[in-house]
Design an enzyme around this catalytic site. Structure first.
Site, PDB file in Angstrom:
ATOM      1  N   ASP A  53       0.793  -1.352   0.223  1.00  0.00           N
ATOM      2  CA  ASP A  53       0.016  -0.056  -0.033  1.00  0.00           C
ATOM      3  C   ASP A  53       0.891   1.125   0.101  1.00  0.00           C
ATOM      4  O   ASP A  53       1.239   1.758  -0.951  1.00  0.00           O
ATOM      5  CB  ASP A  53      -0.981   0.153   1.267  1.00  0.00           C
ATOM      6  CG  ASP A  53      -1.845   1.162   1.342  1.00  0.00           C
ATOM      7  OD1 ASP A  53      -2.013   2.014   0.347  1.00  0.00           O
ATOM      8  OD2 ASP A  53      -2.487   1.397   2.427  1.00  0.00           O
ATOM      9  N   LYS A  86      -1.238  -1.565  -4.717  1.00  0.00           N
ATOM     10  CA  LYS A  86      -2.315  -0.556  -4.714  1.00  0.00           C
ATOM     11  C   LYS A  86      -1.620   0.301  -5.791  1.00  0.00           C
ATOM     12  O   LYS A  86      -0.305   0.565  -5.659  1.00  0.00           O
ATOM     13  CB  LYS A  86      -2.693  -0.216  -3.863  1.00  0.00           C
ATOM     14  CG  LYS A  86      -3.546  -0.963  -2.789  1.00  0.00           C
ATOM     15  CD  LYS A  86      -4.294  -0.346  -1.441  1.00  0.00           C
ATOM     16  CE  LYS A  86      -4.693  -1.486  -0.729  1.00  0.00           C
ATOM     17  NZ  LYS A  86      -5.289  -0.898   0.608  1.00  0.00           N
ATOM     18  N   ASP A 124      -6.748  -9.559   5.963  1.00  0.00           N
ATOM     19  CA  ASP A 124      -7.806  -9.385   6.755  1.00  0.00           C
ATOM     20  C   ASP A 124      -8.246  -8.147   7.086  1.00  0.00           C
ATOM     21  O   ASP A 124      -7.440  -6.899   6.681  1.00  0.00           O
ATOM     22  CB  ASP A 124      -7.312  -9.988   8.010  1.00  0.00           C
ATOM     23  CG  ASP A 124      -6.361  -9.133   8.724  1.00  0.00           C
ATOM     24  OD1 ASP A 124      -5.363  -8.634   8.383  1.00  0.00           O
ATOM     25  OD2 ASP A 124      -6.448  -8.824  10.056  1.00  0.00           O
TER      26      ASP A 124
HETATM   27  P1  IMP Z   1       1.905  -0.683   3.699  1.00  0.00           P
HETATM   28  O1  IMP Z   1       3.018  -0.481   4.773  1.00  0.00           O
HETATM   29  O2  IMP Z   1       1.258   0.803   3.749  1.00  0.00           O
HETATM   30  O3  IMP Z   1       2.567  -0.984   2.519  1.00  0.00           O
HETATM   31  O4  IMP Z   1       0.956  -1.712   4.032  1.00  0.00           O
HETATM   32  C1  IMP Z   1       1.210  -2.995   4.038  1.00  0.00           C
HETATM   33  C2  IMP Z   1       0.322  -3.759   5.034  1.00  0.00           C
HETATM   34  O5  IMP Z   1      -0.838  -3.131   5.469  1.00  0.00           O
HETATM   35  C3  IMP Z   1      -0.063  -5.381   4.395  1.00  0.00           C
HETATM   36  O6  IMP Z   1       0.677  -6.134   4.857  1.00  0.00           O
HETATM   37  C4  IMP Z   1      -1.338  -5.364   4.969  1.00  0.00           C
HETATM   38  O7  IMP Z   1      -1.526  -6.043   6.020  1.00  0.00           O
HETATM   39  C5  IMP Z   1      -1.732  -4.033   5.153  1.00  0.00           C
HETATM   40  N1  IMP Z   1      -2.830  -3.432   4.269  1.00  0.00           N
HETATM   41  C6  IMP Z   1      -2.617  -2.294   3.621  1.00  0.00           C
HETATM   42  N2  IMP Z   1      -3.604  -2.373   2.817  1.00  0.00           N
HETATM   43  C7  IMP Z   1      -4.687  -3.264   3.214  1.00  0.00           C
HETATM   44  C8  IMP Z   1      -5.844  -3.495   2.803  1.00  0.00           C
HETATM   45  O8  IMP Z   1      -6.515  -2.900   1.715  1.00  0.00           O
HETATM   46  N3  IMP Z   1      -6.515  -4.562   3.514  1.00  0.00           N
HETATM   47  C9  IMP Z   1      -5.876  -5.249   4.233  1.00  0.00           C
HETATM   48  N4  IMP Z   1      -4.868  -4.961   4.690  1.00  0.00           N
HETATM   49  C10 IMP Z   1      -3.970  -3.911   4.341  1.00  0.00           C
END
Ligand code: IMP
Ligand code: MG
Length: 241
Positions: free
Chosen positions: A153, A181, A213
């Site tokens: 994300d 994303k 989840d």
């Molecule tokens: P980032 O650090 O923002 O890239 O987010 C990564 C982590 O956030 C992933 O391992 C997911 O556990 C959680 N995450 C991000 N987006 C979602 C989503 O749409 N649904 C569920 N978990 C998410």
């Protein structure tokens, strides 16, 4: 952008999102304050409702085999080590490891099944920016480490874990995720390492299923669906972008 792996391996063609999916009412009636639970009934409802699933179970499986192929093509068996970020990546790691070993049994099982726990979200649907990690990935010195997560994300989780693994002597650390994303990255692309591998790109929506989840729920869905927990809505239409 269609479902094309960063490595150039096409995992799915023809699934291009023309417009962002619409939000529609969840087919179940839920009273205010009622607890969320998507059980078999809702899953059946989704299957019966064309286009309600963002990524179908079959598409996820095709994406996973594309990822297994990309990993097998890129990393020599003796140097590869997969560190899954539990719990989100548990499901896909369990599926990927046999796929990789089916291609080449020279990949040592013990190096493909390592895990640490990384959590950043809890019940929130936007990133907290803080990554908590628990567990020990074992000795990664000199190994080509794949840090496997369910999705990217903001990229903060993988970028943080990647730096940490590099500081422990990994030869390289490559980000591998089932989903990415589009347009949400908050780190430099370089922070994800050279040529990250991803199965499918999705719109910036909160998604669940196939191990992903919301508050420990919905991991059991075989496909990927979008949801807005605050409005108790399910996303419809769509696919990879
Ligand atoms: P980032 O650090 O923002 O890239 O987010 C990564 C982590 O956030 C992933 O391992 C997911 O556990 C959680 N995450 C991000 N987006 C979602 C989503 O749409 N649904 C569920 N978990 C998410
Ligand atoms: Mg996670």
């Amino acid at each position: 952008m269609s479902g094309v792996l960063a490595s150039g391996v096409e995992v799915r063609s023809g699934l291009v999102l023309d417009a962002l999916p619409e939000w529609v009412e969840c087919p179940l009636s839920l009273d205010a304050g009622e607890e969320w639970y998507i059980g078999p009934e809702v899953q059946e409802g989704h299957e019966a409702m064309p286009g309600s699933v963002l990524i179908t179970p079959e598409e996820v499986s095709v994406a996973l085999s594309g990822i297994a192929e990309a990993i097998d093509n890129r990393f020599p068996p003796k140097k590869l080590c997969i560190v899954g970020l539990s719990k989100g990546a548990d499901c896909i790691q369990d599926e990927l490891v046999p796929m990789i070993r089916a291609r080449n049994t020279a990949y040592p099982l013990g190096n493909l099944t390592r895990r640490i726990t990384a959590s950043s979200y809890g019940l929130a649907t936007t990133t907290s920016g803080k990554v908590r990690k628990e567990g020990d990935p074992g000795n990664v010195e000199g190994l080509d480490v794949v840090v496997l997560d369910d999705l990217i994300d903001t990229g903060l989780t993988i970028a943080g874990i990647r730096n940490w693994l590099l500081s422990r002597g990994a030869n390289s650390v490559t980000a591998v995720t089932l989903l990415t994303k589009v347009g949400t990255l908050k780190v430099e692309e370089a922070a994800l390492g050279k040529d990250p591998i991803t199965g499918l790109r999705i719109p910036n929506k909160f998604v669940v299923g196939r191990g992903i989840d919301w508050g420990e729920e919905f991991r059991e869905l075989d496909g990927i669906v979008g949801l807005d927990p605050t409005r108790k809505l399910i996303i419809t239409g769509g696919g990879a972008v």
